[in-house]
Write an enzyme that holds these catalytic residues in place. Structure first.
Site, short mmCIF file in Angstrom:
data_model
loop_
_atom_site.label_atom_id
_atom_site.label_comp_id
_atom_site.label_asym_id
_atom_site.label_seq_id
_atom_site.Cartn_x
_atom_site.Cartn_y
_atom_site.Cartn_z
N PHE A 148 -63.08 67.37 34.88
CA PHE A 148 -63.02 68.14 33.64
C PHE A 148 -64.38 68.35 32.99
O PHE A 148 -64.57 69.26 32.20
CB PHE A 148 -62.09 67.42 32.63
CG PHE A 148 -62.74 66.28 31.90
CD1 PHE A 148 -63.53 66.51 30.77
CD2 PHE A 148 -62.61 64.96 32.35
CE1 PHE A 148 -64.15 65.45 30.11
CE2 PHE A 148 -63.23 63.91 31.70
CZ PHE A 148 -64.00 64.16 30.56
N LYS A 172 -59.63 73.81 43.38
CA LYS A 172 -58.60 73.21 42.51
C LYS A 172 -59.36 72.60 41.32
O LYS A 172 -59.86 71.49 41.39
CB LYS A 172 -57.85 72.14 43.31
CG LYS A 172 -56.44 71.86 42.86
CD LYS A 172 -56.27 71.47 41.41
CE LYS A 172 -56.66 70.05 41.11
NZ LYS A 172 -56.71 69.75 39.65
N GLU A 175 -57.27 70.34 35.46
CA GLU A 175 -56.22 70.94 34.65
C GLU A 175 -56.50 70.80 33.15
O GLU A 175 -55.82 71.38 32.32
CB GLU A 175 -54.85 70.35 35.01
CG GLU A 175 -54.70 68.84 34.87
CD GLU A 175 -55.19 68.05 36.09
OE1 GLU A 175 -56.29 68.33 36.61
OE2 GLU A 175 -54.47 67.12 36.51
N ARG A 176 -57.55 70.00 32.81
CA ARG A 176 -57.87 69.84 31.38
C ARG A 176 -58.80 70.92 30.86
O ARG A 176 -58.81 71.22 29.68
CB ARG A 176 -58.47 68.45 31.14
CG ARG A 176 -57.40 67.36 31.16
CD ARG A 176 -57.97 66.01 30.92
NE ARG A 176 -58.38 65.37 32.16
CZ ARG A 176 -59.00 64.21 32.26
NH1 ARG A 176 -59.31 63.55 31.16
NH2 ARG A 176 -59.31 63.69 33.42
N SER A 225 -63.29 60.76 39.41
CA SER A 225 -63.40 59.31 39.21
C SER A 225 -63.31 58.58 40.56
O SER A 225 -62.76 59.10 41.54
CB SER A 225 -62.27 58.84 38.29
OG SER A 225 -61.03 59.16 38.86
N CYS A 280 -71.45 62.26 34.37
CA CYS A 280 -71.54 61.22 35.41
C CYS A 280 -72.96 60.68 35.51
O CYS A 280 -73.18 59.65 36.12
CB CYS A 280 -71.11 61.78 36.74
SG CYS A 280 -72.18 63.10 37.28
N GLU A 382 -66.56 51.95 34.02
CA GLU A 382 -67.04 53.23 33.48
C GLU A 382 -66.24 53.56 32.23
O GLU A 382 -65.01 53.67 32.29
CB GLU A 382 -66.88 54.34 34.52
CG GLU A 382 -67.39 55.68 34.04
CD GLU A 382 -67.20 56.80 35.06
OE1 GLU A 382 -66.13 56.90 35.68
OE2 GLU A 382 -68.15 57.60 35.22
P1 NAD Z 1 -60.31 62.61 37.79
O1 NAD Z 1 -60.60 61.77 38.96
O2 NAD Z 1 -59.23 62.19 36.86
O3 NAD Z 1 -59.93 64.10 38.26
C1 NAD Z 1 -60.72 64.82 39.15
C2 NAD Z 1 -59.83 65.79 39.93
O4 NAD Z 1 -58.88 65.05 40.68
C3 NAD Z 1 -59.04 66.74 39.05
O5 NAD Z 1 -59.06 68.02 39.62
C4 NAD Z 1 -57.64 66.16 39.05
O6 NAD Z 1 -56.64 67.13 38.94
C5 NAD Z 1 -57.56 65.49 40.40
N1 NAD Z 1 -56.68 64.31 40.40
C6 NAD Z 1 -56.50 63.43 39.38
N2 NAD Z 1 -55.62 62.47 39.72
C7 NAD Z 1 -55.25 62.74 41.00
C8 NAD Z 1 -54.36 62.08 41.92
N3 NAD Z 1 -53.69 60.98 41.59
N4 NAD Z 1 -54.21 62.63 43.13
C9 NAD Z 1 -54.88 63.75 43.49
N5 NAD Z 1 -55.72 64.40 42.65
C10 NAD Z 1 -55.92 63.91 41.42
O7 NAD Z 1 -61.70 62.79 37.00
P2 NAD Z 1 -61.96 63.46 35.58
O8 NAD Z 1 -61.44 62.55 34.50
O9 NAD Z 1 -61.53 64.88 35.58
O10 NAD Z 1 -63.55 63.45 35.55
C11 NAD Z 1 -64.32 62.37 35.09
C12 NAD Z 1 -64.75 61.49 36.23
O11 NAD Z 1 -65.49 62.26 37.17
C13 NAD Z 1 -65.67 60.37 35.81
O12 NAD Z 1 -65.33 59.22 36.53
C14 NAD Z 1 -67.05 60.87 36.21
O13 NAD Z 1 -68.00 59.86 36.45
C15 NAD Z 1 -66.72 61.60 37.45
N6 NAD Z 1 -67.75 62.59 37.78
C16 NAD Z 1 -68.57 62.31 38.82
C17 NAD Z 1 -69.58 63.19 39.14
C18 NAD Z 1 -70.49 62.90 40.28
O14 NAD Z 1 -71.23 63.79 40.66
N7 NAD Z 1 -70.50 61.72 40.86
C19 NAD Z 1 -69.74 64.38 38.41
C20 NAD Z 1 -68.87 64.63 37.36
C21 NAD Z 1 -67.86 63.72 37.05
#
Ligand code: NAD
Length: 497
Positions: A148, A172, A175-176, A225, A280, A382
């Protein structure tokens, strides 16, 4: 109410059997809904990408790059509209959204170099009258799943590179924060991408699992994450797909006793609290070396935080906006409560903040803990909010050992005037992206982005040169055209030169 749908085979589709609310976090109200794609809808997107692949694969890279030149202009022309969409759903301040978009555009600029990037490698006379070359062929249908917090930039890390390499793509988004991501993809079609080359499916786990389990999808790029990154990586691998999955972070900054303290404090303010800590690469731990440095750091941070302006992202005079959702607000606030229970010293408490005119928004003020120790959960986990933990260390080596022992290894930096110390730090620290007096060492688009340890699952980093390798497979051709001069009899030994 507006329903944000999908983009499949060049058409906007709203498969709205299942939807999810999209909030404006500054006011805490539902402003739109996003469609959550069913398995059938995702399969339609995969079929569309697969049908578009043969023609796109054979389109000359220079022609593919032309689309990126036009897209860059369209992104610049629509920048204000895109940033307004980001701020309305994410909450970040408009200027910050503009910075994100600019970094995204730099990835589009990199993709404009497709003909140069895909030139391959050639060796004349690898053997007698034998020439050999390596070329980089596209994989086919590939997918990207994004978080997001950077709805414009992170998708732009992925699909421009994938597409100019000749792949077709299914994105994909989160969704937020889906609106700006979808709009940017619509601009790519306007820039000239043929239908089916770039498809967007909004959705949740059902959409992701369909992509992960379909044999027609060849590769998966993920950013989000760590628990989900690990799941995506393991599932994609089990299904024989190439995968890079970037995860979470806990980025430490070492503040040495010889650092220019005012510069370090300025840098830490932006790196810890910018975008409400939802980056991140945000610095969430400052390790001060020596009590004198720690006392000075905490005192100066506390003074600066008194002037920090928190409010709606639509007002560019604010330093930071709200957290993204009510659930995330509750989680981050819970960590502040936990830090107090764990015995850290709460120097600045962001709880209980009310922003005039936005009383129902998800605002948490900047929070500062001192005397945080490695056994505390607020240190280990985190938080992804505006919370900075100060840890006190006696020596630089002790500070480095802390960083190396942490499960994450995304970014880190050191503030010092000592070149030798900085060089030792950057050479030895077990982290993927390192800053020296640079708090957010996000690589430029022509390098690549990625952490170490549990911040990245996979071998290749995101964007830049690694993306060209990730989205292509090498084929090496060895050729000889027999002529009278080199014709030889059967050779039973292993060929060598
Ligand atoms: P998230 O892991 O909740 O979601 C990321 C994606 O995964 C979304 O598209 C979501 O729909 C999908 N998703 C969520 N739960 C799922 C499941 N159970 N099964 C399959 N798909 C699923 O992350 P977020 O809250 O949107 O973003 C924040 C996180 O992303 C933080 O941990 C941050 O550190 C990380 N991040 C990392 C980087 C990097 O480059 N390392 C960059 C940006 C964000």
């Amino acid at each position: 109410m507006t329903i944000i749908g999908h983009l499949i085979n060049g058409q906007n589709l709203a498969d709205s059997t299942r939807t999810q609310d999209v909030f404006d976090p500054a006011i805490g109200e539902v402003t739109k809904q996003v469609a959550l794609a069913s398995k059938a809808t995702v399969e339609e997107a995969i079929a569309s990408a697969q049908a578009a692949f043969p023609a796109w694969r054979n389109t000359p890279p220079a022609k593919r790059a032309q689309v990126m030149f036009r897209l860059k202009t369209l992104l610049e022309d629509n920048a204000e509209k895109i940033c307004a969409m980001i701020t309305e759903e994410h909450g970040k301040v408009l200027n910050d959204a503009m910075g994100e978009l600019q970094r995204g555009i730099e990835n589009v600029e990199y993709a404009c170099a497709a003909p140069e990037l895909l030139k391959g490698e050639h060796s004349k006379n690898a053997g007698p009258a034998i020439d050999s070359w390596s070329e980089f062929q596209p994989l086919g249908v590939v997918t990207g799943i994004t978080p997001f917090n950077f709805p414009a930039m992170v998708p732009l890390w992925m699909w421009p590179a994938a597409i100019v390499c000749g792949n077709t793509f299914i994105l994909k988004p989160s969704e937020r924060t889906p609106s700006s991501t979808l709009f940017i993809c619509e601009l790519a079609l306007e820039a000239g991408l043929p239908a089916g080359v770039l498809n967007v499916v909004n959705g949740d786990k059902e959409a992701v699992d369909t992509l992960l389990n379909d044999d027609r999808v060849m590769a998966v790029s993920f950013v989000g994450s760590t628990p989900i990154a690990e799941y995506i990586y393991n599932t994609a691998n089990a299904n024989g797909k190439r995968c890079q999955a970037l995860g979470g972070a806990k980025n430490h900054a070492i503040v040495m006793p010889d650092a220019d303290m005012d510069n370090a404090v300025n840098a830490l303010m932006g790196a810890a609290y910018g975008s409400c800590g939802e980056r991140c690469m945000a610095i969430s731990v400052a390790v001060a070396v020596g009590d004198e440095a720690a006392d000075s750091l905490v005192e100066k941070l506390q003074a600066r935080m008194a002037d920090m302006k928190v409010g709606a992202g639509t007002d560019n005079s604010n330093d930071m906006g709200p957290l993204v959702t009510a659930q995330h607000f509750a989680k981050v606030k819970g960590y502040v409560d936990l830090g107090v229970e764990e015995g850290a010293t709460l120097v600045v408490d962001g709880r209980g903040l009310s922003v005039e005119g936005y009383e129902t928004g998800y605002f948490l003020g900047g929070t500062l803990f001192d005397n945080v120790t490695a056994d505390m959960r607020i240190y280990q986990e985190e938080i992804f909010g505006p919370v900075l933990c100060v840890v006190r260390a006696n020596t630089m080596q002790e500070a480095m050992d802390l960083i190396d022992a942490h499960e994450y290894g995304n970014g880190t930096c050191i503030f010092t005037r000592d070149g030798e110390a900085a060089r030792y730090f950057s050479d030895n620290i077990k982290v993927g992206m390192v800053g020296i007096n640079v708090p957010l060492p996000v690589p430029v688009a022509y390098h690549s982005f990625g952490g170490w340890k549990r911040s990245l699952f996979g071998d290749l980093h995101a964007y830049g040169p690694d993306a060209v390798r990730f989205y292509t497979k090498r084929k090496t051709v060895t050729q000889r055209w027999p002529s009278a001069g080199v014709r030889e009899g059967a050779q039973f030994t292993f060929p060598s030169n």
